[in-house]
Motif scaffolding. Structure first.
Motif, PDB file in Angstrom:
ATOM      1  N   ASP A  76      -3.057 -27.592 -28.088  1.00  0.00           N
ATOM      2  CA  ASP A  76      -4.215 -27.801 -27.208  1.00  0.00           C
ATOM      3  C   ASP A  76      -4.523 -29.287 -27.055  1.00  0.00           C
ATOM      4  OD1 ASP A  76      -4.429 -25.101 -26.928  1.00  0.00           O
ATOM      5  OD2 ASP A  76      -6.092 -24.854 -28.350  1.00  0.00           O
ATOM      6  N   HIS A  79      -2.248 -30.641 -24.686  1.00  0.00           N
ATOM      7  CA  HIS A  79      -2.221 -29.800 -23.475  1.00  0.00           C
ATOM      8  C   HIS A  79      -0.856 -29.189 -23.203  1.00  0.00           C
ATOM      9  CE1 HIS A  79      -6.249 -31.270 -22.528  1.00  0.00           C
ATOM     10  NE2 HIS A  79      -5.802 -32.445 -22.922  1.00  0.00           N
ATOM     11  N   LYS A  81       1.669 -26.202 -22.645  1.00  0.00           N
ATOM     12  CA  LYS A  81       1.456 -24.899 -22.008  1.00  0.00           C
ATOM     13  C   LYS A  81       1.562 -23.775 -23.045  1.00  0.00           C
ATOM     14  CE  LYS A  81       3.175 -23.006 -17.660  1.00  0.00           C
ATOM     15  NZ  LYS A  81       4.259 -23.309 -16.711  1.00  0.00           N
ATOM     16  N   HIS A  82       2.531 -23.907 -23.955  1.00  0.00           N
ATOM     17  CA  HIS A  82       2.755 -22.855 -24.960  1.00  0.00           C
ATOM     18  C   HIS A  82       2.719 -23.440 -26.366  1.00  0.00           C
ATOM     19  CE1 HIS A  82       4.173 -20.459 -21.620  1.00  0.00           C
ATOM     20  NE2 HIS A  82       5.069 -21.387 -21.338  1.00  0.00           N
ATOM     21  N   GLU A  85       5.955 -24.511 -28.009  1.00  0.00           N
ATOM     22  CA  GLU A  85       6.604 -25.764 -27.571  1.00  0.00           C
ATOM     23  C   GLU A  85       6.343 -26.900 -28.574  1.00  0.00           C
ATOM     24  OE1 GLU A  85       6.682 -25.392 -22.729  1.00  0.00           O
ATOM     25  OE2 GLU A  85       4.773 -25.876 -23.659  1.00  0.00           O
ATOM     26  N   GLN A 211       1.349 -31.934 -19.854  1.00  0.00           N
ATOM     27  CA  GLN A 211       1.542 -31.287 -18.542  1.00  0.00           C
ATOM     28  C   GLN A 211       1.253 -32.251 -17.411  1.00  0.00           C
ATOM     29  OE1 GLN A 211       0.737 -27.028 -17.971  1.00  0.00           O
ATOM     30  NE2 GLN A 211      -0.357 -27.181 -19.908  1.00  0.00           N
ATOM     31  N   ASP A 214       4.093 -34.519 -17.304  1.00  0.00           N
ATOM     32  CA  ASP A 214       5.274 -33.727 -16.950  1.00  0.00           C
ATOM     33  C   ASP A 214       6.519 -34.185 -17.735  1.00  0.00           C
ATOM     34  OD1 ASP A 214       6.491 -31.622 -15.681  1.00  0.00           O
ATOM     35  OD2 ASP A 214       7.102 -32.800 -13.937  1.00  0.00           O
ATOM     36  N   LYS A 237       9.633 -28.899 -23.455  1.00  0.00           N
ATOM     37  CA  LYS A 237       9.397 -27.807 -22.500  1.00  0.00           C
ATOM     38  C   LYS A 237      10.180 -26.582 -22.957  1.00  0.00           C
ATOM     39  CE  LYS A 237       8.340 -30.315 -18.271  1.00  0.00           C
ATOM     40  NZ  LYS A 237       8.926 -30.958 -17.094  1.00  0.00           N
TER      41      LYS A 237
END
Ligand code: PMP
Length: 404
Positions: A76, A79, A81-82, A85, A211, A214, A237
């Motif tokens: 978190d 940030h 996504k999973h 990761e 994220q 990227d 990722k």
């Protein structure tokens, strides 16, 4: 941000060195730890210690869930996504080695190119060089500009159809430069090249959102963000990590083993062979919580003002030359002084209670670029003050008088 209260959270800062109050300005090497981090780890040892993931008993279940909660907390924070990761490593160095080995094993062939920059820490240089040598690939090194910044145009033209991976530092541990990694990632992705970001010197001073950036991979070390040693994070990722082979073999990274067949575990465990440093993972979570409780934006603002003040004050010293003068910098102030060896200055500052680092800072190509043997490096963290900077400047001036 109440700086005096913050300082009280760091017991080590209260002591005197050679009868002088400690002024700790070696934060780029490692940061000090707040009580909450030390207590979180002690608490685990006092109450819950048990090897994780393997037991059915109470302690094992509790320490497993504390470990996995830490992973979620860190996911978190950056940030991701999973949660899967987030791979726990020993630090940034191990994270770079993991990707250079595993991604490299699968994707780098003879004649391929790996792109890094001239300002990388050895940790983000040597593993790629070793990969290039193993695979007869080429390590391409993007030089930096005289002020210690990177040129986006030169970066773009350094990418060719042979480039298979790019690895760049977010913030240089010698020059203090904040690299435009988001823009660099965008450029790299136009050419379909994945990017690894070394966030060892940015995670504690900037907001890092994987994220938004990227980035394909990102790594940092716990000990540089007020957490314990022996723990670090590799973010990757999901798709890339899934496709990569394991890095080390052992317990935890397998789902089944027979005499003639091994099936590997799923993410993140596939990359976490052996008993993980679950105590340090909980310490790292406490460190991040400590920062978040203060407020990352407040920390950034405080450090920004302190850094600007320190730069201005240091530049007033006659014969001092700043190494790295890019427009966007954070935390790190590297400099040389006319006729004074950095080790002599570091040793004499130590006698005044001031801890700075002198040497090449594991970035010898940066020294070679400027034709110097080393620098004196002062690096600030959230607990440093303007009064400490004043003391540094006062003592630099005094020692300069003595040595010349
Ligand atoms: N990258 C950078 C930019 C660093 O400053 C450092 C530590 N000085 C590292 C990587 C390596 O970190 P660690 O030794 O914690 O693995």
């Amino acid at each position: 941000m109440n700086i005096q209260n913050i300082r009280k959270d760091f017991p080590i800062l209260k002591q005197e060195i050679y009868g002088k109050p400690l002024i700790y300005l070696d934060n780029a090497a490692t940061t000090q730890k707040p009580v909450s981090v030390i207590e979180a780890m002690n608490d685990l040892y006092f109450r819950l210690n048990s090897n994780i993931h393997r037991g059915v008993h109470y302690l094992s279940e509790e320490s497993t869930s504390a470990h996995e909660n830490a992973r979620k907390y860190i996911a978190d924070f950056i940030h991701a996504k999973h949660t899967h990761e987030i791979i726990f490593t020993r630090g940034t160095t191990e994270a770079v080695n993991l990707v250079a080995f595993s991604f490299g094993e699968k994707n780098i062939q003879q004649g391929d190119e790996i792109l890094v920059t001239e300002m990388e820490h050895h940790s983000n240089f040597v593993p790629w060089k070793m990969l290039a040598e193993r695979k007869s690939a080429k390590l391409i090194v993007l030089p930096f500009e005289e002020d210690g910044s990177l040129s986006l145009e030169k970066f773009q033209s350094a990418i060719t159809e042979k480039t298979k991976i790019i690895s760049i530092t977010h913030v240089s541990n010698v020059l203090g430069t904040i690299n435009p990694v988001k823009e660099m990632i965008r450029i790299a992705h136009e050419a379909d090249v994945p990017v690894f970001v070394d966030a060892a010197q940015s995670i504690q001073h900037l907001s890092v959102d994987v994220q938004d950036l990227d980035c394909d991979f990102l790594a940092f070390s716990g000990h540089k963000i007020y957490g314990p040693t022996g723990i670090g994070v590799l973010y990757g990722k999901e798709k890339l990590l899934d496709e990569m082979p394991p890095y080390q073999g052992g317990g935890e990274m397998i789902s089944s083993v027979s005499l003639d067949k091994i099936t590997y575990n799923e993410l993140p465990f596939k990359f976490e062979a052996g008993t993980p440093n679950y105590v340090a993972a909980i310490g790292l979570q406490a460190a991040i919580k400590y920062l978040e409780d203060i407020g990352m934006q407040d920390v950034i603002k405080y450090e920004h003002d302190l850094f600007a003040y320190a730069t201005e004050q240091l530049l007033q010293i006659e014969g001092l030359k700043m190494i790295g003068t890019a427009k966007k910098k954070t935390s790190v102030l590297s400099f040389v002084m006319d006729g004074i060896h950095p080790y002599d200055m570091g040793t004499m500052l130590d006698k005044t209670g001031i801890a700075v680092r002198s040497g090449t800072h594991c970035a010898e190509p940066v020294m070679q670029h400027y034709g110097i043997s080393g620098t004196i490096r002062a690096s600030v963290a959230l607990y440093n003050t303007k009064a400490e900077i004043d003391k540094l400047v006062e003592n630099l001036n005094k020692i300069q008088m003595i040595l010349s």
